[in-house]
Design an enzyme around this catalytic site. Structure first.
Site, PDB file in Angstrom:
ATOM      1  N   SER A 153       0.174   6.448  -0.308  1.00 28.36           N
ATOM      2  CA  SER A 153      -0.962   5.536  -0.451  1.00 28.36           C
ATOM      3  C   SER A 153      -1.671   5.744  -1.780  1.00 28.36           C
ATOM      4  O   SER A 153      -1.733   6.864  -2.311  1.00 28.36           O
ATOM      5  CB  SER A 153      -1.948   5.764   0.690  1.00 28.36           C
ATOM      6  OG  SER A 153      -3.159   5.063   0.473  1.00 28.36           O
ATOM      7  N   TYR A 206      -3.105  -0.358  -3.724  1.00 25.86           N
ATOM      8  CA  TYR A 206      -4.350  -1.090  -3.508  1.00 25.86           C
ATOM      9  C   TYR A 206      -4.835  -1.546  -4.877  1.00 25.86           C
ATOM     10  O   TYR A 206      -4.950  -0.732  -5.798  1.00 25.86           O
ATOM     11  CB  TYR A 206      -5.430  -0.188  -2.905  1.00 25.86           C
ATOM     12  CG  TYR A 206      -5.346   0.039  -1.423  1.00 25.86           C
ATOM     13  CD1 TYR A 206      -5.237  -1.014  -0.532  1.00 25.86           C
ATOM     14  CD2 TYR A 206      -5.423   1.330  -0.909  1.00 25.86           C
ATOM     15  CE1 TYR A 206      -5.186  -0.791   0.828  1.00 25.86           C
ATOM     16  CE2 TYR A 206      -5.381   1.568   0.450  1.00 25.86           C
ATOM     17  CZ  TYR A 206      -5.257   0.498   1.320  1.00 25.86           C
ATOM     18  OH  TYR A 206      -5.210   0.717   2.661  1.00 25.86           O
ATOM     19  N   THR A 211      -0.401  -3.931  -0.896  1.00 28.33           N
ATOM     20  CA  THR A 211      -1.187  -4.230   0.305  1.00 28.33           C
ATOM     21  C   THR A 211      -2.169  -5.354   0.002  1.00 28.33           C
ATOM     22  O   THR A 211      -2.934  -5.278  -0.958  1.00 28.33           O
ATOM     23  CB  THR A 211      -1.936  -2.989   0.800  1.00 28.33           C
ATOM     24  OG1 THR A 211      -0.984  -2.036   1.280  1.00 28.33           O
ATOM     25  CG2 THR A 211      -2.890  -3.334   1.934  1.00 28.33           C
ATOM     26  N   LYS A 235       2.714  -6.246   1.736  1.00 29.17           N
ATOM     27  CA  LYS A 235       2.275  -5.771   3.049  1.00 29.17           C
ATOM     28  C   LYS A 235       0.969  -6.464   3.460  1.00 29.17           C
ATOM     29  O   LYS A 235       0.118  -6.743   2.627  1.00 29.17           O
ATOM     30  CB  LYS A 235       2.053  -4.258   3.000  1.00 29.17           C
ATOM     31  CG  LYS A 235       1.667  -3.597   4.317  1.00 29.17           C
ATOM     32  CD  LYS A 235       1.624  -2.094   4.160  1.00 29.17           C
ATOM     33  CE  LYS A 235       1.292  -1.403   5.472  1.00 29.17           C
ATOM     34  NZ  LYS A 235      -0.128  -1.604   5.843  1.00 29.17           N
ATOM     35  N   HIS A 283      -2.965  -4.157   9.515  1.00 29.93           N
ATOM     36  CA  HIS A 283      -3.603  -2.912   9.074  1.00 29.93           C
ATOM     37  C   HIS A 283      -3.987  -2.037  10.255  1.00 29.93           C
ATOM     38  O   HIS A 283      -5.011  -1.349  10.242  1.00 29.93           O
ATOM     39  CB  HIS A 283      -4.840  -3.225   8.222  1.00 29.93           C
ATOM     40  CG  HIS A 283      -5.043  -2.263   7.086  1.00 29.93           C
ATOM     41  ND1 HIS A 283      -4.507  -2.472   5.841  1.00 29.93           N
ATOM     42  CD2 HIS A 283      -5.700  -1.088   6.998  1.00 29.93           C
ATOM     43  CE1 HIS A 283      -4.852  -1.482   5.034  1.00 29.93           C
ATOM     44  NE2 HIS A 283      -5.558  -0.619   5.721  1.00 29.93           N
TER      45      HIS A 283
END
Length: 376
Positions: free
Chosen positions: A107, A130, A155, A249, A273
């Site tokens: 992440s 992100y 994402t 995603k 999520h």
């Protein structure tokens, strides 16, 4: 540690071993948390239609995902702040994934940096992006490319942070706020507290470099404000600058899935999520079959998987693989890398048992014909 036979057992271990504030961060969802419930109940509305007189003495759980062979149809989902559950939690998860022969997705909000995971663990590493700020996103993409990552996961379902009321009540965040209640809770969980002190307070490692030092970027990071202006043109640009596999995603709508593929994405990950963003969102299982039929071999899925039978249902409806998140964090909180490996082993055993009892010798044989909708 006494024997644990399922994900629910590891959840209970995690609940006991983590302070309430930390467990609530792991377990919580958006608003009334009804979306989390729908994710779980979606599997109850699907039933198996098994076949008989099939030789299932041996079962093959291996699969191909985007042309790459792996031993299980699972991936370690991208999850942030794993260091609060176990010291160096991202490295523990990555090692367990490498041992199992499956991808680990790091992440943006990890407590280990892009470079550290690549250098210390390796394996099939994917990086989840992100877009907090366009300039920072470009730097993260370049770092992932330089470190040898070959799959980028964008994402798209966090235009703003979901309203996670458990975290609002507890004040969870980094750095920790040491209120009397937090200190007392830490004292009541001494093993967790000692590990945290020994390993150091977790930091968002990908934001700790000199590259993220200008005032505008720091403001964006501290406020956790995502780039709500990221749109289809932004996706086109990302496709141009990332030369390897690109997955999107957070997709649920069939039209969005098609648009992603048209613009050059190699695949999509159906996700809400984990129920942590939009509480009234549908379960990804609700649109899986339609999207997978339109884009065979290009669809992965997450949100709500707790049993191997859940995984089998998703594969039967066309998913190429399943991202697993919370269950692995239960294992991490309970026993570090060993706990993660044990949870993966539970999933593998349940997938194998489910295939045998369905009359399937391999995951490749699964199809929508093996699943029926339950009666109302």
């Amino acid at each position: 540690m006494s024997p644990v036979f399922n994900v629910a057992g590891y959840r209970e271990l995690a609940r006991r071993r983590l302070p309430r504030m930390v467990f609530d961060y792991l377990e919580g969802g958006a608003d009334d948390e009804k979306g989390m419930g729908r994710n779980l109940s979606a599997f109850d509305r699907l039933e198996f239609l098994p076949r008989r007189l099939v030789n299932v003495a041996e079962r093959n759980l291996g699969c191909e995902v985007f042309g790459q062979a792996q031993s299980l149809p699972l991936m370690v989902a991208p999850m942030g702040l794993n260091g609060v559950f176990w010291p160096k939690g991202d490295l523990e998860l990555a090692r367990a994934a490498k041992r199992a022969g499956i991808p680990f997705i790091l992440s943006t909000a990890a407590n280990a940096s892009i470079e550290e995971v690549a250098e210390k663990v390796g394996g099939d590493l994917w990086f989840q992006l992100y877009v907090v700020h366009p300039t920072l996103a470009d730097r993260l993409v370049a770092r992932a490319l330089d470190a040898g990552y070959r799959t980028l996961v964008l994402t798209t379902d966090v235009a703003v942070n979901g309203k996670r009321e458990r975290d609002l009540r507890s004040g969870f965040g980094l750095p920790f706020r040491y209120t009397p209640g937090v200190i007392l809770d830490g004292m009541l969980h001494p093993r967790w507290s000692m590990r945290l002190l020994a390993g150091g307070i977790p930091q968002m490692a990908n934001f700790a470099s000199d590259e993220a030092c200008d005032v505008e970027l720091q403001a964006a990071l501290l406020s956790r404000k995502m780039d709500a202006g990221f749109d289809w043109e932004s996706l086109k640009r990302l496709r141009r600058i990332w030369p390897h596999r690109l997955l999107v995603k957070g997709i649920l709508h069939p039209a969005d899935a098609s648009r992603c593929i048209e613009l050059g994405a190699d695949g999509v990950i159906l996700s809400n999520h984990g129920g942590r963003q939009l509480d009234s969102s549908c379960s990804p299982m609700a649109t899986l079959e339609r999207i997978a039929l339109a884009h065979p071999g290009k669809v992965l899925i997450d949100s709500g998987f707790r049993r191997g039978s859940d995984v089998v249902k998703a594969l039967a409806l066309g998913a190429s693989g399943v991202f697993v998140g919370r269950p692995l964090l239960y294992g991490l909180a309970a026993a570090g890398e060993e706990g993660v490996s044990n949870v993966l082993g539970i999933f593998a055993d349940e997938i194998s048992r489910t295939l045998a009892n369905m009359g399937c010798a391999s995951v490749a044989e699964l199809s929508p014909e093996h699943v029926v909708r339950s009666f109302p």
